[in-house]
Write a protein that holds these residues in place. Structure first.
Motif, PDB file in Angstrom:
ATOM      1  N   LEU A   1       0.800  -1.238   0.000  1.00 19.15           N
ATOM      2  CA  LEU A   1       0.000   0.000   0.000  1.00 19.15           C
ATOM      3  C   LEU A   1       0.830   1.285   0.000  1.00 19.15           C
ATOM      4  O   LEU A   1       0.454   2.243  -0.692  1.00 19.15           O
ATOM      5  CB  LEU A   1      -0.981  -0.006   1.167  1.00 19.15           C
ATOM      6  N   PRO A   2       1.932   1.367   0.741  1.00 18.87           N
ATOM      7  CA  PRO A   2       2.719   2.616   0.669  1.00 18.87           C
ATOM      8  C   PRO A   2       3.200   2.920  -0.745  1.00 18.87           C
ATOM      9  O   PRO A   2       3.233   4.078  -1.160  1.00 18.87           O
ATOM     10  CB  PRO A   2       3.889   2.339   1.611  1.00 18.87           C
ATOM     11  N   LYS A   3       3.538   1.869  -1.507  1.00 13.20           N
ATOM     12  CA  LYS A   3       3.984   2.068  -2.886  1.00 13.20           C
ATOM     13  C   LYS A   3       2.813   2.415  -3.806  1.00 13.20           C
ATOM     14  O   LYS A   3       2.958   3.166  -4.758  1.00 13.20           O
ATOM     15  CB  LYS A   3       4.653   0.792  -3.403  1.00 13.20           C
ATOM     16  N   ALA A   4       1.651   1.860  -3.486  1.00 15.45           N
ATOM     17  CA  ALA A   4       0.497   1.999  -4.380  1.00 15.45           C
ATOM     18  C   ALA A   4      -0.045   3.418  -4.440  1.00 15.45           C
ATOM     19  O   ALA A   4      -0.804   3.750  -5.360  1.00 15.45           O
ATOM     20  CB  ALA A   4      -0.611   1.043  -3.933  1.00 15.45           C
ATOM     21  N   LYS A   5       0.339   4.268  -3.500  1.00 15.05           N
ATOM     22  CA  LYS A   5      -0.200   5.629  -3.454  1.00 15.05           C
ATOM     23  C   LYS A   5       0.080   6.408  -4.733  1.00 15.05           C
ATOM     24  O   LYS A   5      -0.692   7.270  -5.123  1.00 15.05           O
ATOM     25  CB  LYS A   5       0.385   6.381  -2.253  1.00 15.05           C
ATOM     26  N   GLY A   6       1.185   6.117  -5.385  1.00 12.82           N
ATOM     27  CA  GLY A   6       1.530   6.881  -6.578  1.00 12.82           C
ATOM     28  C   GLY A   6       1.118   6.229  -7.883  1.00 12.82           C
ATOM     29  O   GLY A   6       1.452   6.733  -8.961  1.00 12.82           O
ATOM     30  N   LEU A   7       0.384   5.121  -7.812  1.00 14.85           N
ATOM     31  CA  LEU A   7       0.034   4.401  -9.035  1.00 14.85           C
ATOM     32  C   LEU A   7      -1.014   5.156  -9.857  1.00 14.85           C
ATOM     33  O   LEU A   7      -1.907   5.794  -9.308  1.00 14.85           O
ATOM     34  CB  LEU A   7      -0.491   3.005  -8.696  1.00 14.85           C
ATOM     35  N   GLU A  27       8.257  -8.811 -16.509  1.00 12.52           N
ATOM     36  CA  GLU A  27       9.034  -8.860 -17.742  1.00 12.52           C
ATOM     37  C   GLU A  27       8.185  -8.723 -19.003  1.00 12.52           C
ATOM     38  O   GLU A  27       8.718  -8.371 -20.075  1.00 12.52           O
ATOM     39  CB  GLU A  27       9.818 -10.184 -17.813  1.00 12.52           C
ATOM     40  N   ASN A  28       6.888  -9.025 -18.931  1.00 12.32           N
ATOM     41  CA  ASN A  28       6.089  -8.971 -20.168  1.00 12.32           C
ATOM     42  C   ASN A  28       4.942  -7.962 -20.125  1.00 12.32           C
ATOM     43  O   ASN A  28       4.222  -7.804 -21.109  1.00 12.32           O
ATOM     44  CB  ASN A  28       5.555 -10.361 -20.539  1.00 12.32           C
ATOM     45  N   ILE A  29       4.772  -7.267 -19.007  1.00  9.02           N
ATOM     46  CA  ILE A  29       3.599  -6.398 -18.872  1.00  9.02           C
ATOM     47  C   ILE A  29       3.619  -5.232 -19.865  1.00  9.02           C
ATOM     48  O   ILE A  29       2.596  -4.881 -20.449  1.00  9.02           O
ATOM     49  CB  ILE A  29       3.460  -5.884 -17.414  1.00  9.02           C
ATOM     50  N   LYS A  30       4.776  -4.627 -20.101  1.00  8.70           N
ATOM     51  CA  LYS A  30       4.817  -3.473 -21.007  1.00  8.70           C
ATOM     52  C   LYS A  30       4.406  -3.856 -22.422  1.00  8.70           C
ATOM     53  O   LYS A  30       3.649  -3.133 -23.082  1.00  8.70           O
ATOM     54  CB  LYS A  30       6.221  -2.850 -21.012  1.00  8.70           C
ATOM     55  N   GLU A  31       4.917  -4.987 -22.880  1.00 18.58           N
ATOM     56  CA  GLU A  31       4.587  -5.437 -24.236  1.00 18.58           C
ATOM     57  C   GLU A  31       3.095  -5.740 -24.364  1.00 18.58           C
ATOM     58  O   GLU A  31       2.456  -5.388 -25.360  1.00 18.58           O
ATOM     59  CB  GLU A  31       5.401  -6.682 -24.585  1.00 18.58           C
ATOM     60  N   LEU A  32       2.525  -6.374 -23.329  1.00 21.83           N
ATOM     61  CA  LEU A  32       1.091  -6.673 -23.355  1.00 21.83           C
ATOM     62  C   LEU A  32       0.268  -5.395 -23.362  1.00 21.83           C
ATOM     63  O   LEU A  32      -0.689  -5.245 -24.126  1.00 21.83           O
ATOM     64  CB  LEU A  32       0.719  -7.535 -22.149  1.00 21.83           C
ATOM     65  N   SER A  66       1.215 -11.931  -8.415  1.00 25.13           N
ATOM     66  CA  SER A  66       0.601 -10.984  -7.483  1.00 25.13           C
ATOM     67  C   SER A  66       0.859 -11.342  -6.023  1.00 25.13           C
ATOM     68  O   SER A  66       0.457 -10.614  -5.123  1.00 25.13           O
ATOM     69  CB  SER A  66      -0.917 -10.929  -7.711  1.00 25.13           C
ATOM     70  N   LEU A  67       1.526 -12.462  -5.768  1.00 19.77           N
ATOM     71  CA  LEU A  67       1.737 -12.913  -4.394  1.00 19.77           C
ATOM     72  C   LEU A  67       2.890 -12.200  -3.713  1.00 19.77           C
ATOM     73  O   LEU A  67       2.999 -12.219  -2.483  1.00 19.77           O
ATOM     74  CB  LEU A  67       1.972 -14.428  -4.365  1.00 19.77           C
ATOM     75  N   LYS A  68       3.750 -11.576  -4.482  1.00 23.48           N
ATOM     76  CA  LYS A  68       4.885 -10.827  -3.928  1.00 23.48           C
ATOM     77  C   LYS A  68       4.634  -9.336  -4.142  1.00 23.48           C
ATOM     78  O   LYS A  68       4.455  -8.893  -5.282  1.00 23.48           O
ATOM     79  CB  LYS A  68       6.193 -11.232  -4.612  1.00 23.48           C
ATOM     80  N   PRO A  69       4.622  -8.538  -3.068  1.00 21.37           N
ATOM     81  CA  PRO A  69       4.285  -7.121  -3.220  1.00 21.37           C
ATOM     82  C   PRO A  69       5.181  -6.367  -4.177  1.00 21.37           C
ATOM     83  O   PRO A  69       4.702  -5.525  -4.945  1.00 21.37           O
ATOM     84  CB  PRO A  69       4.376  -6.566  -1.794  1.00 21.37           C
ATOM     85  N   ASP A  70       6.479  -6.657  -4.183  1.00 17.40           N
ATOM     86  CA  ASP A  70       7.390  -5.932  -5.075  1.00 17.40           C
ATOM     87  C   ASP A  70       7.110  -6.253  -6.541  1.00 17.40           C
ATOM     88  O   ASP A  70       7.070  -5.357  -7.391  1.00 17.40           O
ATOM     89  CB  ASP A  70       8.851  -6.272  -4.738  1.00 17.40           C
ATOM     90  N   GLY A  71       6.904  -7.547  -6.826  1.00 19.69           N
ATOM     91  CA  GLY A  71       6.617  -7.942  -8.201  1.00 19.69           C
ATOM     92  C   GLY A  71       5.286  -7.405  -8.684  1.00 19.69           C
ATOM     93  O   GLY A  71       5.172  -6.945  -9.821  1.00 19.69           O
ATOM     94  N   PHE A  72       4.297  -7.441  -7.804  1.00 24.95           N
ATOM     95  CA  PHE A  72       2.979  -6.934  -8.175  1.00 24.95           C
ATOM     96  C   PHE A  72       3.038  -5.428  -8.409  1.00 24.95           C
ATOM     97  O   PHE A  72       2.428  -4.908  -9.353  1.00 24.95           O
ATOM     98  CB  PHE A  72       1.961  -7.276  -7.091  1.00 24.95           C
ATOM     99  N   SER A 124       5.615  -3.777  -9.467  1.00 24.18           N
ATOM    100  CA  SER A 124       6.302  -3.560 -10.748  1.00 24.18           C
ATOM    101  C   SER A 124       5.338  -3.696 -11.925  1.00 24.18           C
ATOM    102  O   SER A 124       5.443  -2.967 -12.909  1.00 24.18           O
ATOM    103  CB  SER A 124       7.461  -4.562 -10.903  1.00 24.18           C
ATOM    104  N   ILE A 125       4.414  -4.633 -11.815  1.00 24.73           N
ATOM    105  CA  ILE A 125       3.411  -4.806 -12.879  1.00 24.73           C
ATOM    106  C   ILE A 125       2.473  -3.608 -12.907  1.00 24.73           C
ATOM    107  O   ILE A 125       2.202  -3.039 -13.967  1.00 24.73           O
ATOM    108  CB  ILE A 125       2.643  -6.115 -12.645  1.00 24.73           C
ATOM    109  N   ALA A 126       1.977  -3.206 -11.749  1.00 21.74           N
ATOM    110  CA  ALA A 126       1.018  -2.093 -11.687  1.00 21.74           C
ATOM    111  C   ALA A 126       1.640  -0.769 -12.099  1.00 21.74           C
ATOM    112  O   ALA A 126       0.957   0.126 -12.593  1.00 21.74           O
ATOM    113  CB  ALA A 126       0.443  -1.983 -10.276  1.00 21.74           C
ATOM    114  N   ALA A 127       2.947  -0.656 -11.908  1.00 17.09           N
ATOM    115  CA  ALA A 127       3.648   0.593 -12.228  1.00 17.09           C
ATOM    116  C   ALA A 127       4.382   0.500 -13.569  1.00 17.09           C
ATOM    117  O   ALA A 127       5.348   1.239 -13.807  1.00 17.09           O
ATOM    118  CB  ALA A 127       4.646   0.924 -11.116  1.00 17.09           C
ATOM    119  N   PHE A 128       3.887  -0.353 -14.452  1.00 13.31           N
ATOM    120  CA  PHE A 128       4.587  -0.616 -15.711  1.00 13.31           C
ATOM    121  C   PHE A 128       4.840   0.656 -16.523  1.00 13.31           C
ATOM    122  O   PHE A 128       5.827   0.755 -17.236  1.00 13.31           O
ATOM    123  CB  PHE A 128       3.782  -1.615 -16.562  1.00 13.31           C
ATOM    124  N   ASN A 129       3.942   1.622 -16.440  1.00 15.17           N
ATOM    125  CA  ASN A 129       4.080   2.837 -17.250  1.00 15.17           C
ATOM    126  C   ASN A 129       4.739   3.983 -16.517  1.00 15.17           C
ATOM    127  O   ASN A 129       4.770   5.107 -17.017  1.00 15.17           O
ATOM    128  CB  ASN A 129       2.703   3.281 -17.774  1.00 15.17           C
TER     129      ASN A 129
END
Length: 240
Positions: free
Chosen positions: A16-22, A205-210, A225-231, A233-238
């Protein structure tokens, strides 16, 4: 079926602290037993809460099921309907999906309707007819206004939890066909308002292309989505 109450709260405390800027909408869909504590944690945040399933009846002799009335009390915003694992292991059918979609909309829940083909169906060349048939049956009896509220998720079953991913072009081809099918059933205005996600071994690794594909509006993320850092990274792809 991952994460108990403690693990869910630990995930949210890290994420959640990271998600504030999404800049994208994020929905977390934990198991039923984690929904209440997750809802408390998500208060006053932009992150939405969703359930993984629901029953189409409000109450009754349906031991082990969870009703829409129970979900809105928590409250949930979204509900996943017709996930491939529900279809494969728990006898979910196009008919029960349609019933659940109507019930979700009646109770103000946004349905995330999952559609997709098996590897055998893809190899038989029936991907389009199969997936578009699922789409048509899911939307049966709905109005234009109701359909505009729906989210679809294309999840090729052969790419879930296998490490295999449909190419971005494959995903776009099917998702573009889903959007056209909705336009044919209703109209282009309705179709353009429906959000369509891709799900199937989505990872950083593939979110931007998708997401570069014109008809892919987001991702239904599984194991990543089970790891907060990886999730994150996906949500912040742009934003990277």
């Amino acid at each position: 079926m991952h994460n108990n109450r403690r693990e869910t709260l630990e995930f949210l405390e890290a994420f959640l602290p990271k998600a504030k800027g999404l800049e994208v909408e994020v929905v977390i869909c934990p198991p039923f037993t984690d929904l209440w504590p997750a809802a408390e944690k998500l208060k006053d945040t932009a992150v939405k809460l969703g359930a993984q399933n629901l029953h189409w009846e409000e109450k009754g002799a349906f031991t082990g099921e969870v009703s829409p009335a129970m979900l809105i009390e928590i409250p949930c915003d979204y509900v996943i309907i017709g996930h491939s694992e529900r279809r494969q292991y728990f006898a979910e059918t196009d008919e029960t999906v349609n019933k659940k979609v109507k019930t979700a909309l009646k109770y103000g829940l946004t349905p995330i309707i999952c559609v997709g083909e098996t590897l055998e169906q893809r190899e038989q060349g029936i991907t389009m007819s199969w997936v578009l048939g699922q789409v048509e049956k899911a939307l049966e009896g709905l109005t234009d206004a109701e359909v505009q509220k729906i989210v679809f998720a294309y999840e090729p079953i052969w790419a879930i939890g296998t490490g295999k991913t449909a190419s971005s072009q494959d995903a776009q081809e099917v998702i573009g066909a889903i959007r056209k099918k909705i336009a044919d059933l209703f109209n282009a205005g309705v179709s353009n308002k429906v959000r369509i996600l891709y799900g199937g071994s989505v990872k950083p690794e593939n979110i931007k292309e998708l997401m570069a594909q014109p008809d892919i509006d987001g991702a239904l993320v599984g194991g990543a989505s089970l790891k907060p850092d990886g999730f994150y990274s996906i949500a912040a792809f742009n934003q990277n």
